[in-house]
Every structure is written in C-alpha cells, then in structure tokens.
Write a protein that holds these residues in place. Structure first.
Motif, mmCIF file in Angstrom:
data_model
loop_
_atom_site.group_PDB
_atom_site.id
_atom_site.type_symbol
_atom_site.label_atom_id
_atom_site.label_comp_id
_atom_site.label_asym_id
_atom_site.label_seq_id
_atom_site.Cartn_x
_atom_site.Cartn_y
_atom_site.Cartn_z
ATOM 1 N N LYS A 1 0.847 -1.183 0.000
ATOM 2 C CA LYS A 1 0.000 0.000 0.000
ATOM 3 C C LYS A 1 0.885 1.237 0.000
ATOM 4 O O LYS A 1 1.824 1.347 0.804
ATOM 5 C CB LYS A 1 -0.889 -0.029 1.251
ATOM 6 C CG LYS A 1 -1.749 1.159 1.431
ATOM 7 C CD LYS A 1 -3.116 0.893 0.919
ATOM 8 C CE LYS A 1 -3.996 2.073 1.284
ATOM 9 N NZ LYS A 1 -5.048 2.250 0.362
ATOM 10 N N ILE A 2 0.627 2.162 -0.909
ATOM 11 C CA ILE A 2 1.385 3.416 -0.965
ATOM 12 C C ILE A 2 0.736 4.396 -0.006
ATOM 13 O O ILE A 2 -0.475 4.599 -0.014
ATOM 14 C CB ILE A 2 1.399 3.994 -2.391
ATOM 15 C CG1 ILE A 2 2.104 3.031 -3.341
ATOM 16 C CG2 ILE A 2 2.077 5.369 -2.411
ATOM 17 C CD1 ILE A 2 2.049 3.444 -4.791
ATOM 18 N N ARG A 3 1.581 5.002 0.806
ATOM 19 C CA ARG A 3 1.082 5.976 1.781
ATOM 20 C C ARG A 3 1.821 7.302 1.582
ATOM 21 O O ARG A 3 2.986 7.324 1.217
ATOM 22 C CB ARG A 3 1.304 5.471 3.193
ATOM 23 C CG ARG A 3 0.637 4.128 3.432
ATOM 24 C CD ARG A 3 0.376 3.904 4.889
ATOM 25 N NE ARG A 3 -0.152 2.574 5.110
ATOM 26 C CZ ARG A 3 -1.431 2.310 5.284
ATOM 27 N NH1 ARG A 3 -2.307 3.265 5.248
ATOM 28 N NH2 ARG A 3 -1.828 1.079 5.496
ATOM 29 N N LYS A 4 1.117 8.370 1.837
ATOM 30 C CA LYS A 4 1.695 9.706 1.720
ATOM 31 C C LYS A 4 2.243 10.113 3.082
ATOM 32 O O LYS A 4 1.583 9.960 4.103
ATOM 33 C CB LYS A 4 0.619 10.687 1.255
ATOM 34 C CG LYS A 4 1.127 12.065 0.981
ATOM 35 C CD LYS A 4 0.019 12.944 0.438
ATOM 36 C CE LYS A 4 0.562 14.321 0.152
ATOM 37 N NZ LYS A 4 -0.473 15.194 -0.391
ATOM 38 N N SER A 5 3.477 10.608 3.079
ATOM 39 C CA SER A 5 4.056 11.064 4.348
ATOM 40 C C SER A 5 3.634 12.505 4.618
ATOM 41 O O SER A 5 3.014 13.159 3.779
ATOM 42 C CB SER A 5 5.585 10.951 4.304
ATOM 43 O OG SER A 5 6.130 11.993 3.524
ATOM 44 N N TRP A 6 3.993 13.003 5.771
ATOM 45 C CA TRP A 6 3.676 14.379 6.124
ATOM 46 C C TRP A 6 4.548 15.371 5.355
ATOM 47 O O TRP A 6 4.234 16.548 5.271
ATOM 48 C CB TRP A 6 3.832 14.593 7.642
ATOM 49 C CG TRP A 6 5.236 14.344 8.137
ATOM 50 C CD1 TRP A 6 5.759 13.157 8.510
ATOM 51 C CD2 TRP A 6 6.268 15.300 8.267
ATOM 52 N NE1 TRP A 6 7.078 13.299 8.867
ATOM 53 C CE2 TRP A 6 7.416 14.627 8.741
ATOM 54 C CE3 TRP A 6 6.352 16.683 8.038
ATOM 55 C CZ2 TRP A 6 8.617 15.269 8.980
ATOM 56 C CZ3 TRP A 6 7.559 17.312 8.292
ATOM 57 C CH2 TRP A 6 8.680 16.608 8.754
ATOM 58 N N TYR B 1 6.384 9.752 -0.575
ATOM 59 C CA TYR B 1 5.504 8.620 -0.373
ATOM 60 C C TYR B 1 6.321 7.429 0.111
ATOM 61 O O TYR B 1 7.526 7.359 -0.133
ATOM 62 C CB TYR B 1 4.784 8.263 -1.684
ATOM 63 C CG TYR B 1 3.892 9.370 -2.171
ATOM 64 C CD1 TYR B 1 2.539 9.398 -1.846
ATOM 65 C CD2 TYR B 1 4.394 10.404 -2.964
ATOM 66 C CE1 TYR B 1 1.719 10.412 -2.292
ATOM 67 C CE2 TYR B 1 3.571 11.432 -3.409
ATOM 68 C CZ TYR B 1 2.238 11.421 -3.067
ATOM 69 O OH TYR B 1 1.417 12.425 -3.505
ATOM 70 N N TYR B 2 5.663 6.494 0.768
ATOM 71 C CA TYR B 2 6.323 5.275 1.226
ATOM 72 C C TYR B 2 5.339 4.126 1.143
ATOM 73 O O TYR B 2 4.144 4.337 0.946
ATOM 74 C CB TYR B 2 6.870 5.457 2.650
ATOM 75 C CG TYR B 2 5.810 5.676 3.715
ATOM 76 C CD1 TYR B 2 5.352 4.596 4.467
ATOM 77 C CD2 TYR B 2 5.278 6.932 3.961
ATOM 78 C CE1 TYR B 2 4.381 4.779 5.433
ATOM 79 C CE2 TYR B 2 4.310 7.128 4.936
ATOM 80 C CZ TYR B 2 3.870 6.037 5.659
ATOM 81 O OH TYR B 2 2.910 6.210 6.627
ATOM 82 N N THR B 3 5.872 2.908 1.256
ATOM 83 C CA THR B 3 5.019 1.721 1.204
ATOM 84 C C THR B 3 4.965 1.066 2.572
ATOM 85 O O THR B 3 5.890 1.158 3.367
ATOM 86 C CB THR B 3 5.531 0.703 0.171
ATOM 87 O OG1 THR B 3 6.857 0.344 0.507
ATOM 88 C CG2 THR B 3 5.467 1.272 -1.231
ATOM 89 N N LYS B 4 3.863 0.397 2.810
ATOM 90 C CA LYS B 4 3.692 -0.307 4.090
ATOM 91 C C LYS B 4 2.956 -1.586 3.875
ATOM 92 O O LYS B 4 2.102 -1.724 3.049
ATOM 93 C CB LYS B 4 2.919 0.582 5.050
ATOM 94 C CG LYS B 4 2.777 0.009 6.431
ATOM 95 C CD LYS B 4 2.154 1.002 7.350
ATOM 96 C CE LYS B 4 2.081 0.429 8.749
ATOM 97 N NZ LYS B 4 1.472 1.352 9.661
#
Length: 125
Positions: free
Chosen positions: A112-117, A122-125
C-alpha cells in the motif's frame, strides 16, 4: 507453474517452462536445457518435481548437481542438492538462470502506498 529465465548481461535470452517431472541441464544436446558451453558438464544438473506434490497445494522443485566438473551454484553458494525457492539464481558454468515460481509470485502481497507528512514524499507499508 514454474520456469527458468536465462539472463545474460541483464537481458532475458531464454525461458524454460518446468512442465515435466524431470528437467536435465547440460551440454548434452538431448538435455531439456541444452547449454553449449565448455564449462558445463555433459550431464550437469537435474531439476525434479517433488513427487509428493499431489497432496500439497504448491509443488516443490529440487535441483541436484550430477557431480559436474564446475559445480552448480544457487545464489552464489555451491550445492549438491537444493530445494528451489522463488527468485533463486542458478549458475551452471557461465550461464545464470532465475527460478520463477508463478504460484508464489502471484500470491505476493501488494504494498500500500502511503503519503508522508513531507510534501511529495511517499512510502510503502
């Protein structure tokens, strides 16, 4: 289904479907995977399908070195016998192959791609 992909200098040059109970690798022209390389023994190695795989959900493949002159290597380690795993790198003589087990490859979890602050990161988790 499983297959071997032969890679030379980062380019795929051949694909071999492992669709038999036994696949022979060697310089012998009758081998299922014929390698025209003087560093490869006439009968170098064999890949066998686990005969008990009928009771298992995922078949297993084992590679066995046939007392070859220059040995068989998996992920850089010399082997006599090894149960192959998805993405193993097999070296026979000067040729390298990647073992692809499509049953395992298809079940890899999608990240899942997530947006950082931080804006634009972006990063994956």
């Amino acid at each position: 289904m499983a297959k071997l992909i032969q890679i030379v200098e980062g380019v795929t040059v051949a694909q071999y479907i492992l669709d038999k109970n036994q696949i022979r690798i060697g310089r012998n022209p009758d081998s299922e995977i014929h390698i025209d390389d003087p560093a490869v023994s006439f009968e170098h190695a064999v890949i066998r399908l686990d005969t008990d795989c009928a009771e298992k959900e995922v078949p297993h493949y084992t590679i066995t070195d046939l007392d070859s002159t220059n040995n068989t290597f998996i992920n850089g380690n010399q082997i006599k016998q090894h149960t192959l795993e998805h993405n193993d790198i097999i070296r026979v003589g000067l040729s390298s192959f990647t073992f692809i087990d499509e049953t395992i490859a298809q079940t890899d979890k999608t990240l899942k791609i997530r947006k950082s602050w931080i804006p634009g990161v972006y990063y994956t988790k």
